[in-house]
Motif scaffolding. Sequence first.
Motif, mmCIF file in Angstrom:
data_model
loop_
_atom_site.group_PDB
_atom_site.id
_atom_site.type_symbol
_atom_site.label_atom_id
_atom_site.label_comp_id
_atom_site.label_asym_id
_atom_site.label_seq_id
_atom_site.Cartn_x
_atom_site.Cartn_y
_atom_site.Cartn_z
ATOM 1 N N PRO A 390 0.815 -1.213 0.000
ATOM 2 C CA PRO A 390 0.000 0.000 0.000
ATOM 3 C C PRO A 390 0.854 1.270 0.000
ATOM 4 O O PRO A 390 1.981 1.270 0.491
ATOM 5 C CB PRO A 390 -0.800 -0.116 1.298
ATOM 6 C CG PRO A 390 0.076 -0.928 2.202
ATOM 7 C CD PRO A 390 0.763 -1.917 1.297
ATOM 8 N N GLU A 392 0.644 4.992 1.446
ATOM 9 C CA GLU A 392 -0.084 5.882 2.343
ATOM 10 C C GLU A 392 0.431 7.304 2.177
ATOM 11 O O GLU A 392 1.642 7.541 2.229
ATOM 12 C CB GLU A 392 0.090 5.421 3.795
ATOM 13 C CG GLU A 392 -0.548 4.061 4.071
ATOM 14 C CD GLU A 392 -0.404 3.635 5.519
ATOM 15 O OE1 GLU A 392 -1.399 3.171 6.100
ATOM 16 O OE2 GLU A 392 0.711 3.768 6.056
ATOM 17 N N ASP A 421 -3.294 0.530 -4.570
ATOM 18 C CA ASP A 421 -3.665 0.579 -3.149
ATOM 19 C C ASP A 421 -3.118 1.857 -2.518
ATOM 20 O O ASP A 421 -2.035 1.879 -1.928
ATOM 21 C CB ASP A 421 -3.121 -0.658 -2.437
ATOM 22 C CG ASP A 421 -3.647 -0.784 -1.008
ATOM 23 O OD1 ASP A 421 -4.452 0.077 -0.599
ATOM 24 O OD2 ASP A 421 -3.244 -1.734 -0.311
ATOM 25 N N THR A 423 -3.964 5.009 0.116
ATOM 26 C CA THR A 423 -4.835 5.473 1.197
ATOM 27 C C THR A 423 -4.283 6.770 1.786
ATOM 28 O O THR A 423 -3.117 7.120 1.568
ATOM 29 C CB THR A 423 -4.956 4.424 2.314
ATOM 30 O OG1 THR A 423 -3.635 4.115 2.810
ATOM 31 C CG2 THR A 423 -5.601 3.149 1.791
#
Length: 547
Positions: A390, A392, A421, A423
């Motif tokens: 991910p 971030e 992915d 976030t």
Amino acid sequence: MHTPRHRPSHARPWPALAAATALALALSACGGTADGGGSSADGGPGTPGGTYTVALTEPNHLTPGQTTDSYAIQVIQGLFDTPVTLDPKDGHVLPLAAASVESTDQKVWTVKLRPDGVFHNGEKVTAQSFADAWNAAAYGPNGWESNYYFAQIQGYADLNPDEGRQPGADKLSGLEVVDDTTLKVTLSSPFSQFPMMLAFTAFAPLPKAAFTDPKAFDAHPIGNGPFQMDGDWVHDQKIALKKSPSYAGGRKPMADGVTFKIFTSKDTAFTELQAGNVDIMTTVPAARAPEAKRAFGDRYSVRPSGTMDYLGLPLWDPRFKDPDLRRALSMAIDRPGVTQAIYNGVFKPADSIVAPMIPGHRDGACGEACAYDPARAKALFDEAGGFSGPLELYFSNSDPTYEQWMTAVANQLKQNLGIQDVTFKKMASADLGPVLNKRQGTGPYRQNWVIDYPSMQNYLDGLYNPDNRMGWSNPQFDALVARGNAAEDGKDGLAAYQQAEDLALREMPLIPLWNWQDQSAWSDKVGHVLIDPYVTGLHLDQVTVRH
């Protein structure tokens, strides 16, 4: 953590000091009457007395050395006088608490103080008041944010040993209190920018009360500036200041007081400005530019700025180790598209680490690495091995445009590089700073820089110093900055800084995004609104009130 401050459109270069030439600052009133802002709606400047309000985001501290946050600095500059200030017209050094700052070799500096300085509690301001404040900030275990600003002073390394070792001293060996009004400062090496640095709020003096009860002092600081606290700081609500009756310096206030109203959202603050519940807003959201221009007319201003936004990368994460991957991330970002869609074309795409108004800026210094090229970005990304896991993205919640541009960047990284992915880690500005400073983030983050003085060195040392948030180090870069700092000739200094910038851009631990254009607006209740790009920001002492 730096957050936006403002500059006028008429800044010009500050020349580097020659090593054999003393800088002598004549004692004079400072602040001036430069028109960085405007006057009240009827054309009049207003009259002495009265009070006014300013919109503000919650600061993290109000003790000068404990913060580099410009929301805090806006308040602190009204409470404290530093040794010098910078002229709002062009950034040259003017005396403030000091009568003179002199050196013949750029390494040993003598700071002579005005003899009439007093703190708001009646305590006399002396050379020891400055030495105590600087030692506290420079002492590593204290953990004060401004610590690195004192790295040029001899003995700094003893106060900031390598991890796992104890400090060898708690006071800078380069500070010598000669007498009540004389402070001798010895640097570890020649540094031509030192007088400008003394304008930064971290170099303000502190009274004894700052050390007897630091927590209480942070809630109710006792300064030596034109304003003093009017009650304690009411967190997340307000900070009220009133004119100091004991102030004898050159920034005597026109108004009787100023109250900072604290907002978590700049959009909310702008709405309150429109409703007449706030008098001055120094950072109008760029998305509200057309609305602000219509509503405030000649009480709305846009000026070129030294403020820059970047995307910082956590190089301790092996996924970001390859410079080609970092360049790929940069080339996948559509800077012109983002600045047009989110900032109405007010902000300008970055082509350098430093803002265009800074002496030594070169158009296109970043080259293709800052140009939008999705195909080339994807090729570089794949060649570097791609990206797993991910992604971030960290940013603060103090302005809605931060989430808007982070969303745009996230979509571009997904579309252009195939990183799916993604976030967000959104938090209060006061909370985000410690996370980034301690390198606890797990992904790229919004990095903002506001100039403290008009020099390339301020960006290079401030963003890429050994304690930088990226975890990046390069001995060649450090040597080039040191060469620029010690240069006897201004051109030689700029050449060394530019070489350091080129190296940082090749390695790309920090991705330049865009250069702010500062927008401010004010009500017809106030006049003589002077805002500059340096440490002062809004000149609180200059504002007049109609009544």
